[in-house]
Scaffold this active site. Structure first.
Site, PDB file in Angstrom:
ATOM      1  N   LYS A  56       0.858  -1.191   0.000  1.00  0.00           N
ATOM      2  CA  LYS A  56       0.000   0.000   0.000  1.00  0.00           C
ATOM      3  C   LYS A  56       0.894   1.241   0.000  1.00  0.00           C
ATOM      4  CE  LYS A  56      -1.582   3.106   2.613  1.00  0.00           C
ATOM      5  NZ  LYS A  56      -1.686   4.274   1.737  1.00  0.00           N
ATOM      6  N   GLU A  68       9.398   1.010  11.019  1.00  0.00           N
ATOM      7  CA  GLU A  68      10.497   1.981  10.849  1.00  0.00           C
ATOM      8  C   GLU A  68       9.848   3.345  11.007  1.00  0.00           C
ATOM      9  OE1 GLU A  68      13.709   1.335  10.342  1.00  0.00           O
ATOM     10  OE2 GLU A  68      13.243  -0.798  10.468  1.00  0.00           O
ATOM     11  N   CYS A  73      13.599  10.387   7.764  1.00  0.00           N
ATOM     12  CA  CYS A  73      13.538   9.946   9.152  1.00  0.00           C
ATOM     13  C   CYS A  73      14.909  10.102   9.804  1.00  0.00           C
ATOM     14  CB  CYS A  73      13.112   8.491   9.204  1.00  0.00           C
ATOM     15  SG  CYS A  73      14.108   7.463   8.149  1.00  0.00           S
ATOM     16  N   GLU A 100       9.684  15.888  15.429  1.00  0.00           N
ATOM     17  CA  GLU A 100      10.253  15.694  14.095  1.00  0.00           C
ATOM     18  C   GLU A 100       9.467  16.588  13.130  1.00  0.00           C
ATOM     19  OE1 GLU A 100       9.023  12.082  12.097  1.00  0.00           O
ATOM     20  OE2 GLU A 100      11.075  11.738  11.485  1.00  0.00           O
TER      21      GLU A 100
HETATM   22  N1  LIG Z   1      12.493   4.944   9.901  1.00  0.00           N
HETATM   23  C1  LIG Z   1      12.528   5.096   8.597  1.00  0.00           C
HETATM   24  O1  LIG Z   1      13.273   4.422   7.886  1.00  0.00           O
HETATM   25  C2  LIG Z   1      11.647   6.121   7.951  1.00  0.00           C
HETATM   26  C3  LIG Z   1      10.607   6.719   8.665  1.00  0.00           C
HETATM   27  N2  LIG Z   1       9.792   7.628   8.069  1.00  0.00           N
HETATM   28  C4  LIG Z   1       8.786   8.280   8.895  1.00  0.00           C
HETATM   29  O2  LIG Z   1       7.587   8.426   8.141  1.00  0.00           O
HETATM   30  C5  LIG Z   1       6.893   9.595   8.542  1.00  0.00           C
HETATM   31  C6  LIG Z   1       6.477  10.373   7.322  1.00  0.00           C
HETATM   32  O3  LIG Z   1       5.790   9.596   6.453  1.00  0.00           O
HETATM   33  P1  LIG Z   1       4.194   9.659   6.364  1.00  0.00           P
HETATM   34  O4  LIG Z   1       3.813   9.029   5.075  1.00  0.00           O
HETATM   35  O5  LIG Z   1       3.699  11.017   6.661  1.00  0.00           O
HETATM   36  O6  LIG Z   1       3.777   8.761   7.570  1.00  0.00           O
HETATM   37  P2  LIG Z   1       2.339   8.251   7.947  1.00  0.00           P
HETATM   38  O7  LIG Z   1       2.533   7.476   9.189  1.00  0.00           O
HETATM   39  O8  LIG Z   1       1.347   9.325   7.932  1.00  0.00           O
HETATM   40  O9  LIG Z   1       1.959   7.295   6.724  1.00  0.00           O
HETATM   41  C7  LIG Z   1       2.732   6.183   6.363  1.00  0.00           C
HETATM   42  C8  LIG Z   1       1.856   5.177   5.657  1.00  0.00           C
HETATM   43  O10 LIG Z   1       0.876   4.706   6.577  1.00  0.00           O
HETATM   44  C9  LIG Z   1      -0.414   4.853   6.007  1.00  0.00           C
HETATM   45  N3  LIG Z   1      -1.420   5.011   7.060  1.00  0.00           N
HETATM   46  C10 LIG Z   1      -1.985   6.154   7.529  1.00  0.00           C
HETATM   47  N4  LIG Z   1      -2.909   5.862   8.471  1.00  0.00           N
HETATM   48  C11 LIG Z   1      -2.934   4.509   8.597  1.00  0.00           C
HETATM   49  C12 LIG Z   1      -3.671   3.597   9.411  1.00  0.00           C
HETATM   50  N5  LIG Z   1      -4.589   4.022  10.294  1.00  0.00           N
HETATM   51  N6  LIG Z   1      -3.423   2.281   9.289  1.00  0.00           N
HETATM   52  C13 LIG Z   1      -2.481   1.820   8.416  1.00  0.00           C
HETATM   53  N7  LIG Z   1      -1.778   2.643   7.596  1.00  0.00           N
HETATM   54  C14 LIG Z   1      -1.989   3.961   7.695  1.00  0.00           C
HETATM   55  C15 LIG Z   1      -0.268   6.047   5.100  1.00  0.00           C
HETATM   56  O11 LIG Z   1      -1.298   6.090   4.158  1.00  0.00           O
HETATM   57  P3  LIG Z   1      -1.713   7.428   3.398  1.00  0.00           P
HETATM   58  O12 LIG Z   1      -0.574   8.368   3.442  1.00  0.00           O
HETATM   59  O13 LIG Z   1      -2.002   6.945   2.050  1.00  0.00           O
HETATM   60  O14 LIG Z   1      -2.920   7.937   4.101  1.00  0.00           O
HETATM   61  C16 LIG Z   1       1.095   5.786   4.487  1.00  0.00           C
HETATM   62  O15 LIG Z   1       1.002   4.827   3.455  1.00  0.00           O
HETATM   63  C17 LIG Z   1       7.870  10.362   9.393  1.00  0.00           C
HETATM   64  O16 LIG Z   1       7.497  10.300  10.736  1.00  0.00           O
HETATM   65  C18 LIG Z   1       9.190   9.664   9.170  1.00  0.00           C
HETATM   66  O17 LIG Z   1      10.089   9.742  10.201  1.00  0.00           O
HETATM   67  C19 LIG Z   1       9.933   7.955   6.763  1.00  0.00           C
HETATM   68  C20 LIG Z   1      10.940   7.392   6.013  1.00  0.00           C
HETATM   69  C21 LIG Z   1      11.892   6.453   6.560  1.00  0.00           C
HETATM   70  C1  LIG Z   2      22.611  11.394  -0.008  1.00  0.00           C
HETATM   71  C2  LIG Z   2      21.872  10.193   0.484  1.00  0.00           C
HETATM   72  C3  LIG Z   2      20.746  10.522   1.356  1.00  0.00           C
HETATM   73  C4  LIG Z   2      19.845   9.346   1.480  1.00  0.00           C
HETATM   74  C5  LIG Z   2      18.522   9.759   1.907  1.00  0.00           C
HETATM   75  C6  LIG Z   2      17.591   8.639   2.074  1.00  0.00           C
HETATM   76  C7  LIG Z   2      17.117   8.585   3.461  1.00  0.00           C
HETATM   77  C8  LIG Z   2      15.849   8.517   3.746  1.00  0.00           C
HETATM   78  C9  LIG Z   2      15.385   8.511   5.135  1.00  0.00           C
HETATM   79  O1  LIG Z   2      16.188   8.487   6.059  1.00  0.00           O
HETATM   80  O2  LIG Z   2      14.166   8.592   5.310  1.00  0.00           O
END
Ligand SMILES: NC(=O)C1=CN([C@@H]2O[C@H](COP(=O)(O)OP(=O)(O)OC[C@H]3O[C@@H](n4cnc5c(N)ncnc54)[C@H](OP(=O)(O)O)[C@@H]3O)[C@@H](O)[C@H]2O)C=CC1
Ligand SMILES: CCCCCC/C=C/C(=O)O
Length: 502
Positions: free
Chosen positions: A192, A268, A304, A401
């Site tokens: 998804k 994550e 993140c 964040e």
């Molecule tokens: N640790 C890591 O490696 C990373 C972590 N992140 C984290 O992701 C966040 C940003 O991404 P963002 O997309 O805004 O995060 P969200 O938590 O808002 O959304 C992530 C996914 O979860 C879905 N989602 C939303 N509500 C629900 C629910 N109730 N049940 C199941 N799935 C749901 C979203 O759907 P939809 O958006 O379609 O509504 C989307 O596909 C930041 O906090 C960031 O730190 C990001 C990248 C890497």
């Molecule tokens: C120049 C490399 C940067 C990599 C960025 C990807 C990281 C994504 C994340 O941490 O969400």
């Protein structure tokens, strides 16, 4: 069958890309049962790109049942590990041939500079496929020392159906890093994508059949988190959720699992990552500044792993702030298809607005805005690289964040003091430190409460090293061979060497 074609005529990429915008199930494009669609917006212009199908829980049921059937027949332990590896290698080949197109569609959808999608993010996804293909068949159980009348061994088996719920910042890279270890260990998947950035996954889907991957092994259902994501999290026939996103939604997924079939959950989540810069790097400050720029401003800060809290030792603090400000002010923010651009827009309007609220809150709470702080452009969602100083631990800028291009730079005196400040967060994803003192580097690496510590570098990613979160940054792991064990369960077999009752 709804399709959309986009004609690119930019300096960096020219060409025409056609995408199917339906759900992808059983290697086929199918319309959603309730027939709804939503608009995908280009964050650089604020204008619509196309409309795609929105799924519901009914579509999730169809996708999960396709994945279950494939698991039991054409994938799972019914095929050899070399068959699975060959499929992933073929997929990697097809993606390599289409890397420009994939990068272009992701840049259009997310706003990430093409130099970054083409130069790093999509090639990393291709490398991930190859890396895990190379690990196929290399997982194993053990024979065990038991009593003399028994032979015991362990065996590793796939879970079954894995749901990958992904965010919008590096959509295809994260999708591939979730599904590849799942597939190579024999699981089938339902993906998804984020509602904000669904397009690169749809282009990716168009390569799956050509790679020889059987129907039902990889399925994609676009839609909203609260419907499609929630339905997957609660589905009785999904065995494992691999989620990347916010800590808020991570909690909802844990809850959904607990209230349904107690599926395994890997998360994550976010980070409020510290970067600690000691005065002994003064002679190489320009290198440290470049790593720090990469740490916080790459992808418009939408990482993140963003190094949003920068702690600088007092002897070099003023110099660092002055030079980092100059660097931030020189960054080229704008059209992601321009070769000079290093920073595109925020990925969608609500995210731009959220980052702007963090900037306003920082000012209201008394932090000092050194540079930036404004939204840019008439229609797109651009934000100036922004630097604050005088940020105290009780302020929102220190705690939350922002997922935007906001750096907070703080002064410290001693190692003990900075360890306490660095760890003063509910997150624990990444820490970075810069020093020439080897003993201090090791002491600090041990002391920082995070799943990844970068020493004298920042966000220098590596597929072979595990990516995992301490504290509220997550459960489980991605990347590295370690992750394979997360996608397999262990079975213990006890064989009586005879039928004698013990
Ligand atoms: N640790 C890591 O490696 C990373 C972590 N992140 C984290 O992701 C966040 C940003 O991404 P963002 O997309 O805004 O995060 P969200 O938590 O808002 O959304 C992530 C996914 O979860 C879905 N989602 C939303 N509500 C629900 C629910 N109730 N049940 C199941 N799935 C749901 C979203 O759907 P939809 O958006 O379609 O509504 C989307 O596909 C930041 O906090 C960031 O730190 C990001 C990248 C890497
Ligand atoms: C120049 C490399 C940067 C990599 C960025 C990807 C990281 C994504 C994340 O941490 O969400």
């Amino acid at each position: 069958m709804p399709k959309f074609t986009h004609q690119f005529d930019t300096n960096l990429y020219k060409g025409s890309i056609t995408l199917n915008t339906d759900r992808f199930i059983n290697n086929d494009w199918v319309s959603p049962i309730d027939g709804q669609r939503f608009e995908v917006i280009n964050p650089s212009t604020g204008k619509g790109i196309t409309e795609i199908s929105v799924g519901t829980s009914k579509d999730v049921n169809v996708a999960v049942s396709a994945a279950r059937k494939a698991f039991k027949t054409s994938w799972g332990l019914n095929v050899t590990s070399s068959f699975r590896a060959n499929c992933l290698l073929k997929l990697a080949d097809i993606m390599s041939q289409n890397v420009d197109a994939i990068a272009a569609i992701e840049t259009l959808d997310v706003g990430t500079p093409f130099t970054m999608t083409r130069g790093y993010l999509i090639p990393e996804a291709v490398e991930t496929l190859k890396y895990y293909a190379g690990l196929s068949g290399k997982t194993h159980g053990h024979t065990k020392e038991t009593n003399p009348l028994k032979f015991g061994y362990t065996r590793r088996e796939p879970y079954g159906v894995v749901a990958a719920i992904t965010p919008w910042n590096t959509p295809l890279r994260i999708t591939i890093s979730k599904i590849t270890p799942a597939l190579i260990t024999g699981n089938t998947v339902v993906i998804k994508p984020s509602e904000f950035t669904p397009l690169s996954a749809l282009l990716f889907a168009s390569f799956i059949e050509e790679a020889g991957i059987p129907p039902g092994v990889i399925n994609i259902v676009n839609g909203l988190g609260e419907t499609v994501g929630n339905a997957l999290s609660r589905h009785p026939d999904v065995n494992l959720i691999s989620f990347t996103g916010s800590t808020r939604v991570g909690r909802l997924i844990i809850q959904a699992s607990a209230e349904s079939n107690m599926k395994k959950v890997f998360l994550e989540l976010g980070g409020k990552n510290p970067s600690v810069i000691f005065a002994d790097v003064e002679d190489d400050l320009e290198e440290v500044l470049a790593w720090s720029e990469r740490g916080i401003f790459t992808l418009s800060g939408q990482m993140c792993s963003a190094g949003s809290r920068i702690f600088v030792q007092e002897q070099i603090y003023n110099k660092f702030v002055q030079r980092f400000t100059e660097i931030a002010e020189k960054r080229v923010v704008g059209d992601p298809f321009n070769a000079a651009t290093v920073q595109g827009p925020a990925a969608y309007k609500a995210q731009r607005d959220r980052v702007m609220r963090y900037i306003d809150t920082g000012i209201q709470e008394g932090a000092k805005l050194v540079t930036g702080g404004k939204a840019l452009g008439k229609d797109g969602y651009f934000i100036q690289p922004t630097i604050f100083t005088e940020v105290a631990p009780e302020m929102t800028l220190f705690r939350d964040e922002s997922f935007g291009p906001i750096a907070s730079i703080m002064k410290f005196k001693t190692e003990e003091e900075v360890i306490q400040l660095a760890n003063d967060t509910s997150y624990g994803l990444v820490g970075a430190l810069f020093t020439k003192d080897l003993n201090r580097a090791i002491r600090m690496s041990n002391a920082i409460e995070a799943g990844t510590v970068f020493v004298n570098c920042f966000n220098w990613m590596e597929i072979s090293l595990p990516w995992t979160g301490y504290k509220q940054s997550g459960w489980g792991s991605e990347k590295g061979e370690e992750v394979l064990e997360y996608y397999m369960q262990v079975k213990a077999v006890h064989i009586n060497l005879g039928l004698k009752v013990a």
